[in-house]
Every structure is written in C-alpha cells, then in structure tokens.
Design an enzyme around this catalytic site. Structure first.
Site, PDB file in Angstrom:
ATOM      1  N   TYR A  59       0.817  -1.214   0.000  1.00  0.00           N
ATOM      2  CA  TYR A  59       0.000   0.000   0.000  1.00  0.00           C
ATOM      3  C   TYR A  59       0.854   1.268   0.000  1.00  0.00           C
ATOM      4  O   TYR A  59       0.473   2.273  -0.581  1.00  0.00           O
ATOM      5  CB  TYR A  59      -0.897   0.047   1.255  1.00  0.00           C
ATOM      6  N   LYS A  61       2.527 -15.147   2.731  1.00  0.00           N
ATOM      7  CA  LYS A  61       2.778 -15.883   1.481  1.00  0.00           C
ATOM      8  C   LYS A  61       4.283 -16.165   1.436  1.00  0.00           C
ATOM      9  O   LYS A  61       4.987 -15.820   0.482  1.00  0.00           O
ATOM     10  CB  LYS A  61       2.284 -15.045   0.290  1.00  0.00           C
ATOM     11  N   ASP A  92      -3.488 -17.970   0.389  1.00  0.00           N
ATOM     12  CA  ASP A  92      -4.438 -18.685  -0.481  1.00  0.00           C
ATOM     13  C   ASP A  92      -5.169 -19.768   0.305  1.00  0.00           C
ATOM     14  O   ASP A  92      -6.387 -19.923   0.234  1.00  0.00           O
ATOM     15  CB  ASP A  92      -3.745 -19.252  -1.734  1.00  0.00           C
ATOM     16  N   ASP A 144      -6.837  -6.734   3.930  1.00  0.00           N
ATOM     17  CA  ASP A 144      -7.901  -6.032   3.196  1.00  0.00           C
ATOM     18  C   ASP A 144      -8.819  -7.056   2.538  1.00  0.00           C
ATOM     19  O   ASP A 144     -10.043  -7.001   2.659  1.00  0.00           O
ATOM     20  CB  ASP A 144      -7.267  -5.119   2.132  1.00  0.00           C
ATOM     21  N   ASP A 163     -12.897  -8.535   3.827  1.00  0.00           N
ATOM     22  CA  ASP A 163     -14.122  -8.510   3.009  1.00  0.00           C
ATOM     23  C   ASP A 163     -14.723  -9.915   2.937  1.00  0.00           C
ATOM     24  O   ASP A 163     -15.932 -10.100   3.028  1.00  0.00           O
ATOM     25  CB  ASP A 163     -13.816  -8.035   1.570  1.00  0.00           C
TER      26      ASP A 163
END
Ligand code: IPM
Ligand code: MG
Length: 347
Positions: A136, A186, A218, A242, A246
């Site tokens: 970001y 990751k 994942d 983020d 959601d």
C-alpha cells in the site's frame, strides 16, 4: 471525549448520522463532536481529499468516527488526489497501524451467511490487519520500459519493527480471547512474508500461552469458507488483511455489519465500517447503518474504555437483527433511518 466526525462520500454521511444519534442517546455528558471534510467531498470543497484543516482536527481529537470515501467521478484524478487517500493518509499520518476487524455471527442469525448455517454458526474471529505498510505504501508508479511498453509497479516491503508491533497486537488480542493466533502470509513466494513469519515467531516467545499457527494466504482464504470457526485471531499484512476481511464479512452475512478500529500506540483510534461509499445506493436512505453504529461501539470501547456502553450498542444491534430489522444488504427492506430508530429503541 473529543471525537472527530469525518462522514465522507456516498452513504458515509447517512450511516454516520445514525451512529451519532446512537452516541447522543447514551447520554455521555462529556461528548464533543468536531466535523471535518474527507474524500471526494473534501476534494470538491478544498481541492484535496485530506485537507490540512481535517488533519489538524484528527490530530487534536481523541478518536475519529469515519464514514467512507470513494467516488467514481474521481477515478481520473492523480492518485494523491483520489478520495481513498483520505483514509490512507489518516492511517499513515496518525500512525494508525493496527486495524482490528472483528467478524462474528450473531446468535440465531446464521441464516444471513452465504455459508451453510452449521458452518457459519461458529464464526467468531478478529482479523488484525497491519495498516501502515506493505505494498500500500511502497514506491509505486507507471513507467515506460526502454522498448516502449508501459509497466505498473508497487513495491511491497515490511521492516521488522513494523511486523513486530503488529505481531504484539495480534498476540495481545489473542490473549484476551481463545489464545489462538494464526499468522497469514505468502512465505512460500514472497521475501516480505518470510521476514514477517520469522519476526512473528520471534515475538511468540513472549506469549507462551498463545497457540501460534501459520497459513499461506491462499489456503487461509480457502479455510475461511471451509471452516471459519477454526479462526480466533488472524494477524496479517495490509493487503492480505484487506482482502480477507471482506471475505470474512460475507461469511458473517453482509459487509453492512462489520465495524473496524484502527489503533495507534495508545488509545487513539479511527473507527469505520469496513464497507465503502456504495455510490449506487447513496442518497436513497436505504443503506444499512449497522456497521457504522457498531464502529461507534468500538470507538467507545477502544479509545475511551467504555465497555458497558459499547456492549449496550452491540446488544441493541443484535436485538434489532434478531427482531428481523435489516436492510436490503441482508434481504430486508428497512431503510437507514428505520434501522437507526430500531437500534435506538432497543438501547
Ligand atoms: C478498507 C478499504 C480501503 C483499504 C480503501 C478504501 C483504501 O478497502 O478499509 O478495507 O484498502 O484499506
Ligand atoms: Mg477493503
């Protein structure tokens, strides 16, 4: 209790209005609200999504109640003038690095989830998302390669102290709950994630009671729909957090129900729904204000230690939902003000 109120764009002002009614209804006698402009609304008035006057209010207040920012009309602007820079700028300028996103299925409301009720019933997790670093905030741009092709780039990085401080928040959050912390990264591909994992493991030595696990992002995304009940506290970077938050919201039932707190060191925090400005339904009086009302509850809890008042708001929202009060996001037909009224009546 000096609270900055930055309602922002789209449905932000509508849902914030209801949250403020709820705050007033609690009869807190030392409540002072200071409004400021953010997002596209601020850009139109002042030429910047996070004008200096707004930033000054933010610095001056004990906590910020934030609505939402975003407006398709601003998509053509240079990135630093886009509405989203208001929230990103506030997080960065105020050192708000710990974004806490609880996702819990309300008792009896497991039918709201898009998952099977028996799977959704047991969801009770907090996502601790780092919010000051990662891809970001790295160097970014669109450049032209020597052969004339355009190339977009965004640099992902985490310094060890940034990982350490969010890891501590993760472990402390877990200590106040079921003492299970899952770190999501990751590390099988990214060096940033390898350092993340190494540092989280180092910090774990200080929290022997917490059971620490690691998942690749994942796999975490898959586990979250397979058996979300396995998660107590998740700690992860800005980007993965983020996305996963959601996803967690839909496991609960609606993004219109999830509140969040973004804390600095200490009690200063910014409180906002995790949903966006929803321009498609803005101004129609149909947005669900519950996530914003629940953000106000988090504000009372995390910035002012007012646990009883926070719990009162949460119970009122839960009761309204249990009584069948819900907006279009949950298949209901109650409007913004009606939902606000229903929560007020149940306080
Ligand atoms: C969120 C939002 C923001 C983010 C956007 C509006 C910049 O999606 O708070 O989750 O990506 O952090
Ligand atoms: Mg988001």
């Amino acid at each position: 209790m000096k609270i900055a109120v930055f309602a922002g764009d789209g449905i932000g002002p509508e849902v914030t209005h209801e949250a403020i009614r709820v705050l007033h209804a609690l009869g807190l006698n030392d409540l002072e609200l200071v409004e400021g402009d953010v997002g596209a609304a601020a850009y139109r008035k002042h030429g910047h999504p996070l004008p200096p006057a707004t930033l000054a209010i933010a610095h001056d207040c004990d906590a910020i109640l934030f609505g939402s920012v975003g407006d398709f009309d601003c998509d053509h602007l240079e990135r630093h003038l886009r509405p989203e820079q208001a929230i990103l700028g506030l997080r960065k300028e105020l050192g708000l690095f710990a974004n806490l996103r609880p996702a819990k299925v309300y008792k009896g409301l497991e039918d709201m989830s898009t998952l099977r009720p028996e799977i959704a019933r047991v969801i009770d997790m907090v996502i601790v998302r780092e919010s000051n670093g990662d891809v970001y905030f790295g160097e970014k741009g669109i450049r032209t390669l020597p052969d004339g092709r355009r190339e977009g780039y965004d640099i992902m990085s985490y310094a060890e102290d940034e990982v350490r401080r969010i890891a501590h928040v993760g472990f402390r959050t877990a200590m106040g709950r079921k003492k299970q912390l899952c770190s999501v990264d990751k590390a099988n591909v990214l060096e940033t994630s390898q350092l993340w994992r190494d540092v989280v493991i180092e910090v774990s030595a200080e929290y022997p009671e917490v059971e620490l696990s690691h998942l690749y992002v994942d796999n975490a995304a898959m586990q979250m729909v397979k058996s979300p009940g396995q998660f107590d506290v998740i700690v992860t970077g800005n980007m993965f957090g983020d996305i996963l938050s959601d996803q967690a919201s839909m496991c609960v039932g609606s993004i219109g129900l999830l509140a969040s707190a973004t804390m600095a060191e200490g009690t200063k925090g910014l409180f906002e729904p995790i949903h966006g400005s929803a321009p498609d339904i803005a101004g129609k009086g149909i947005a669900n204000p519950m996530a914003q009302i629940l953000s106000a509850a988090m504000l009372l809890r995390h910035s002012f230690g007012k646990e009883a008042e926070a719990a009162r708001i949460e119970a009122a929202v839960a009761k309204a939902l249990a009584d069948g009060i819900c907006g279009g996001d949950l298949g209901g037909s109650h409007g913004t003000a009606e939902i606000g009224d229903a929560v007020l009546a149940r306080l």
